[in-house]
Design a protein around this motif. Structure first.
Motif, short mmCIF file in Angstrom:
data_model
loop_
_atom_site.label_atom_id
_atom_site.label_comp_id
_atom_site.label_asym_id
_atom_site.label_seq_id
_atom_site.Cartn_x
_atom_site.Cartn_y
_atom_site.Cartn_z
N ILE A 1 49.71 46.87 45.53
CA ILE A 1 48.49 45.85 45.08
C ILE A 1 48.91 45.51 43.80
O ILE A 1 49.14 44.30 43.35
N GLY B 1 51.38 42.71 43.03
CA GLY B 1 50.92 41.46 43.17
C GLY B 1 50.65 40.45 42.34
O GLY B 1 50.95 39.39 42.15
N PHE C 1 44.52 46.16 53.02
CA PHE C 1 44.30 45.53 51.74
C PHE C 1 45.30 45.43 50.92
O PHE C 1 45.55 44.38 50.04
N GLY D 1 46.77 42.29 48.50
CA GLY D 1 46.87 42.55 47.14
C GLY D 1 48.42 42.08 46.82
O GLY D 1 48.58 41.40 45.78
N GLU D 2 49.34 42.36 47.59
CA GLU D 2 50.84 41.94 47.00
C GLU D 2 51.24 40.59 47.25
O GLU D 2 51.67 40.07 46.38
N GLY E 1 47.89 38.32 45.44
CA GLY E 1 47.50 38.87 44.11
C GLY E 1 46.09 38.97 44.00
O GLY E 1 45.22 39.12 44.66
N THR F 1 42.60 39.14 46.05
CA THR F 1 41.93 40.42 46.38
C THR F 1 40.47 40.00 46.17
O THR F 1 39.49 40.50 46.70
#
Lengths: 596, 470
Positions: free
Chosen positions: B337, B340, B367, B371-372, B375, B379
């Motif tokens: 995450i 990201g 999730f 996130g990755e 970004g 999220t």
């Protein structure tokens, strides 16, 4: 009821705010996760450049590369695998594998499992490697020497040690570097520049694709190709002649200072110092009785013997103490405490003195040099003499591009002052210097260089082994002309006499019709055993192409071994043929070494 | 009639729902995409089939008679309880829990549907007009049983995460009459319990004491009362500190605090009895309760537990780093995450999730892919979407004329909230890893069906709110 709805909505909204705040922190503010992500997924693979090749003066490859592969593993990526099967495939003992896994501190860093896997073995491993995630191979190159000669010139590669790592950040543990010879001196030219390829890997360490299409890859830059001044065939021939003998041959092209051959014997096959058996072989050769690792041509210091008479003659003429017409009538030389014996007696002309190598003649010459009235005392005259000697490149570091070159020995007057007391020594005390014995020690390279000075009639160019570097000039110091403190005109009578040495003097064994070899024999007294046989020569007399010094330890007279060997080297180099096969046979078959 | 139904269906909810399902499928596609051609046998292909089947379910719900839902609530509840019992006997054991029925290639997790069934039963039971939570103890007991019984059965399957979801019904109970202070007391107790691992007792007690100050004021304590209470407290603490310093006694600060609180609280309690002011009595008692529980957690942790148990708890709370062992999942999830950045690496460009660094990346840790690849914008967007959905559900629930529908709406919001909040919290390291899916996102049919059916039953009831009376 409104409050209850409000409280629950409040919980939902504050949870969202906490999440968004935390996400803002880990995604936008904190940079460390990005780094971790890169460490996670990027594998930097070092691309080793191919090391520069070395060719001889005729373009023959004398140092080549051979592909080999290193097997590495990222331990955390392997998962469970059949160790027994894997060990069978790679020929790694199972305990060793387990130990390497156990000892590994960083599970994400590649660990070297096996070095130097050659093409045949590699093919089988490569075919099956896909079954073992986390394992991969890196291509390395190993040295290969097409001619099994010149080991001491070429040197060898070894793994970098702690010192290398500290000194030069280019190296990483496990890299190879030149440990001696050309490999060491020209390391920075030969090694090239390592490149990096960056790949994305998955959690099992399997390469997926080049990172950003290779945008951040840096290519490896191959090492520079070196052209050696050595004539590898001549070198090979020299080593062949010197087999089963202790000693050296150094051949220089006088006009350029280029070393044509530098033989030290006994020697070894340079291929023994490549590959997996390096350590084992090194140990064996290092402990060998005849010290093949000792480069006699550069490090053995011998008194020059009678070859040195040429130098004393030139110095005396330059100082105006003798001329080419100076004659001594003598039967030995009375040095006060003893008589210096001479096998020549009666009326000795300058030419004859060199031709027949008269000891007494040069004792008289040396007496004149040291008792020169232009100096206040013997010590000053002596020091002046040493300056002249040094100007011939004797007893000084020549500044070659060879490693481990020795300076040689020539003492200043202080040494004798200390030894005998100030003012308590004279020419007779040090009379053996007249004939190149006693407190003198020059390397074969230095005496070969002396031959070059004689050939050039008064100067030398720093001897060197590399004549060309790809894309680069060789060091200026290697092109520098050094003048002896003796004018060119004084060289002619000496050169004439040296010609006579070969045509009708002590070195008729070196005579080859049509080659105009000029030489001077030497027999170095050896307190430990049989005398060393020495010969310096150059040819042809006019416009010389080669200057040689030959040392054969414990072999007796210069004329017996050193002179014919020198003549064969000269003949081989100048004519690329050998007219006296019988001589080659006699010399190459002779065993003058204690091989026990 | 049916067309009116569709007209009356809440558009915002529908829109948010389809956005979430679409984003969820895209994330699954990204994390299981391997560069080859589209295939229905891949994870994303199977999930697409699930989404289509799900549409059939949704359509089916609209063809149902709205009246039927409340009347079958108990039967559905009973059926699910039976299934939960059955799965304990014939269920397929995967990953340490026995919670799946396997029929051919199809797997069904009854626990997913137990939430819906329980919600239906709660709505039916608590939706009675004569339901009195606080005054009728029998009602309280039966309601508790309805909630706890399926949770226990799920716990027996070894699926603690899904069992914990049932605790979210506390919101529903709260909505139906549980006083706020119950929520607050429980919430603070949880905070105290967790805080023991993060802050020293000294700091924790100072926070508790100051907190009490505000609560005291909030609950209507007069300024004079509050100040006198704290005046004595601070006086006592100072005296205690001076005693410690001058007598060179090696007494920890939190002991000084505790002793002072005990003395002041004792005086307060005596005073409150004399004045018959029980509000003043309540606060010191609660303060002592929290301090006592902090001490007991502290004692159990350091004196009773063994070293390896302590380590496990520490890792759970993220105090000890064990990034290759217990903490691996969370660490990798945070890395994915975190990498990201603001706007993500771009769709299908995630390296962490794509190359399997994150475990269970298309189920519980889906999730991370968001996130990755998307970004912070992605999220935050997902969180905003979920929050809109939750608030919208509550808004709709509040406009219901039927109590049944209203309670069902709150149940839906509670369960949805618990799933989404705990899933994201564990992914970003705010909560221990409890394996529960992110609604509409995580790979798997059961979760998708259960939440969709739940949502659309509620929307169906809402669409008929004007004609439907229980």
């Amino acid at each position: 009821m409104k409050t209850k709805r409000f409280v629950i909505s409040f919980i939902f909204i504050s949870t969202a705010i906490i999440f968004i705040a935390k996400l803002f922190y880990i995604q936008v503010i904190n940079e460390s996760y990005k780094l971790s992500a890169e460490n996670n997924t990027l594998r930097h693979i070092t691309v080793y450049p191919s090391r520069g090749l070395v060719v001889d003066r005729n373009g023959k490859i004398i140092v080549a590369n051979k592909s080999s592969y290193d097997l590495k593993v990222v331990t955390r990526s392997t998962g469970v695998f059949d160790t027994a099967e894997f060990c069978r495939l790679t020929n790694i003992p199972e305990e060793e594998l387990k130990l390497k896994f156990k000892k590994n501190k960083y599970s994400y860093k590649p660990v070297l499992l096996k070095k130097q896997i050659y093409a045949e073995e590699y093919a089988e491993i490569a075919e099956n490697l896909y079954k073992y995630p986390g394992f991969f191979v890196e291509k390395r190159s190993l040295r290969e020497y097409p001619y099994p000669v010149a080991a001491n010139i070429l040197g060898y590669l070894g793994e970098v040690n702690v010192e290398d790592l500290r000194r030069d950040s280019y190296y990483q543990s496990g890299d190879y570097t030149g440990k001696s010879g050309i490999e060491k001196v020209y390391e920075k030219d030969l090694r090239g520049k390592k490149g990096t390829e960056i790949y994305l890997v998955d959690v099992f360490g399997r390469i997926q694709e080049p990172y950003k299409n290779g945008k951040f890859n840096s290519p490896a830059v191959a090492g520079r190709r070196l052209t050696s001044s050595v004539d590898i065939e001549l070198q090979k021939f020299g080593e062949f002649l010197m087999q089963n003998k202790t000693g050296s041959i150094v051949a220089i092209e006088p006009s350029t200072g280029e070393i044509l051959a530098l033989v030290t014997s006994p020697t070894y096959d340079p291929n023994l110092f490549t590959g997996k058996k390096l350590k084992e072989n090194y140990k064996k050769i290092e402990q060998s009785r005849n010290k093949p690792l000792f480069n006699r041509a550069l490090r053995s210091m011998y008194p020059p013997g009678s070859t040195f008479k040429t130098v004393n003659a030139l110095i005396a003429m330059q100082k105006g103490l003798i001329t080419e017409k100076t004659i001594f009538i003598t039967d030995g030389y009375d040095a006060g405490t003893h008589i210096v014996k001479d096998h020549v007696s009666g009326l000795i002309t300058f030419k004859k003195s060199l031709m027949l190598s008269s000891n007494a003649y040069y004792c008289h010459v040396f007496k004149r040099i040291i008792s020169d009235k232009n100096f206040e005392n013997y010590a000053d005259a002596y020091n002046s003499w040493t300056d002249y000697v040094k100007s011939f490149g004797l007893g000084v570091k020549l500044g070659t591009d060879l490693d481990f070159e020795k300076q040689g020995v020539i003492y200043s007057s202080n040494y004798f002052d200390r030894y005998y007391g100030k003012g308590r020594w004279n020419y007779n005390t040090v009379i053996s210097l007249a004939i190149g014995q006693g407190e003198l020690g020059f390397t074969p390279l230095q005496t070969a260089n002396l031959a070059a000075v004689l050939a050039n009639r008064g100067y030398y160019i720093t001897p060197h082994i590399i004549k060309k570097i790809e894309g680069k000039e060789i060091d200026e110091r290697l092109k520098k002309k050094h003048f002896a403190k003796v004018d060119a005109k004084y060289f002619e009578p000496v050169v004439d006499a040296m010609e006579a040495v070969v045509t009708g003097g002590t070195a008729v064994s070196a005579y080859v019709p049509g080659l105009d070899i000029c030489g001077k024999t030497g027999t170095v007294q050896n307190p430990h055993g049989k005398n060393h046989s020495v010969f310096i020569a150059f040819a042809p007399k006019n416009n010389p192409k080669i200057a040689v010094s030959v040392y054969v330890e414990n072999a007796g007279y210069g004329s017996m071994w050193a002179a014919p060997i020198a003549s064969l080297i000269i003949e081989k180099y100048l004519t690329n043929s050998i007219s006296r096969e019988w001589l080659v046979k006699r010399i190459s078959e002779a065993v003058l070494i204690n091989n026990k | 009639m049916k067309s009116k139904l569709i007209q009356n269906t809440d558009l915002i909810t529908l829109l948010v729902y389809f956005l979430l399902v679409a984003a969820g499928w895209m994330s699954i596609y990204s994390s299981s995409y391997d560069g080859s051609d589209f295939s229905f046998s891949s994870r994303y292909g199977k999930q697409l089939i699930m989404i289509f089947i799900n549409l059939l379910f949704i359509a089916g719900i609209f063809f149902l008679d709205g009246h039927i839902i409340p009347s079958v609530s108990y039967y559905i509840y009973g059926l699910v309880i039976l299934l939960l019992l059955l799965v304990l006997i014939v269920g397929d054991k995967t990953g340490g829990s026995r919670s799946w029925f396997v029929i051919g290639s199809f797997k069904l997790q009854p626990a997913e549907f137990a939430k819906l069934a329980t919600a239906l039963a709660i709505a039916k039971f608590a939706g009675r007009d004569n339901f009195k939570l606080m005054s009728n103890f029998k009602d309280f007991l039966i309601l508790s049983a309805i909630i706890i019984f399926p949770a226990l059965l799920i716990l027996l399957q070894g699926d603690a995460g899904s069992a914990l979801v049932f605790s979210s019904f506390i919101f529903v109970v709260y909505r139906r009459g549980l006083p706020l202070y119950f929520l607050v007391i429980i919430f603070i107790e949880i905070l105290v319990f967790i805080s023991v691992f993060f802050v020293s007792l000294n700091i924790l007690f100072i926070i508790l004491i100051t907190g009490t100050f505000f609560v005291f004021r909030l609950l209507g304590g007069s300024r004079r009362e509050v100040l006198s209470y704290f005046f004595y407290l601070i006086l006592l603490i100072s005296a205690g500190l001076m005693f410690v310093v001058f007598m060179r006694k090696n007494i920890p600060f939190h002991i000084v605090l505790t002793v002072s609180v005990i003395i002041v609280s004792f005086i307060e309690i005596v005073k409150s009895f004399r004045n018959a002011n029980f509000k003043r009595f309540f606060i010191p008692v609660l303060l002592l309760f929290y301090i006592g529980s902090a001490y007991s957690v502290d004692y159990v942790f350091y004196e009773v537990l063994k070293e390896h148990q302590r380590t496990r708890i520490n890792v759970l709370f993220g105090i000890e780093k064990d990034i290759t062992g217990v903490g691996y999942n969370v660490n990798q999830a945070k890395i994915a995450i975190g990498s990201g950045g603001l706007s993500g690496k771009g769709y299908l460009k995630g390296t962490q999730t794509k190359f399997n660094f994150v475990p269970e990346q298309d189920t519980d840790f889906i999730f991370c892919t968001v996130g990755e690849e998307w970004g912070f914008i992605g999220t935050a967007g997902v969180i905003v979407l979920f929050t809109i959905l939750l608030l919208r559900i509550i808004k709709i629930a509040e406009r219901q004329k039927s109590l049944y529908s209203q309670i069902l709406g709150y149940s839906l919001a509670s369960v949805l909230f618990f799933h989404y909040a705990v899933n994201i919290a564990m992914t970003i390291g705010l909560a221990p890893v409890i394996g529960i899916p992110l609604p509409f996102f995580s790979y798997g049919g059961s979760s998708l069906f259960a939440f969709s059916i739940f949502l659309f039953i509620f929307l169906r009831l809402d669409a008929e709110r004007d004609i439907l009376f229980s």
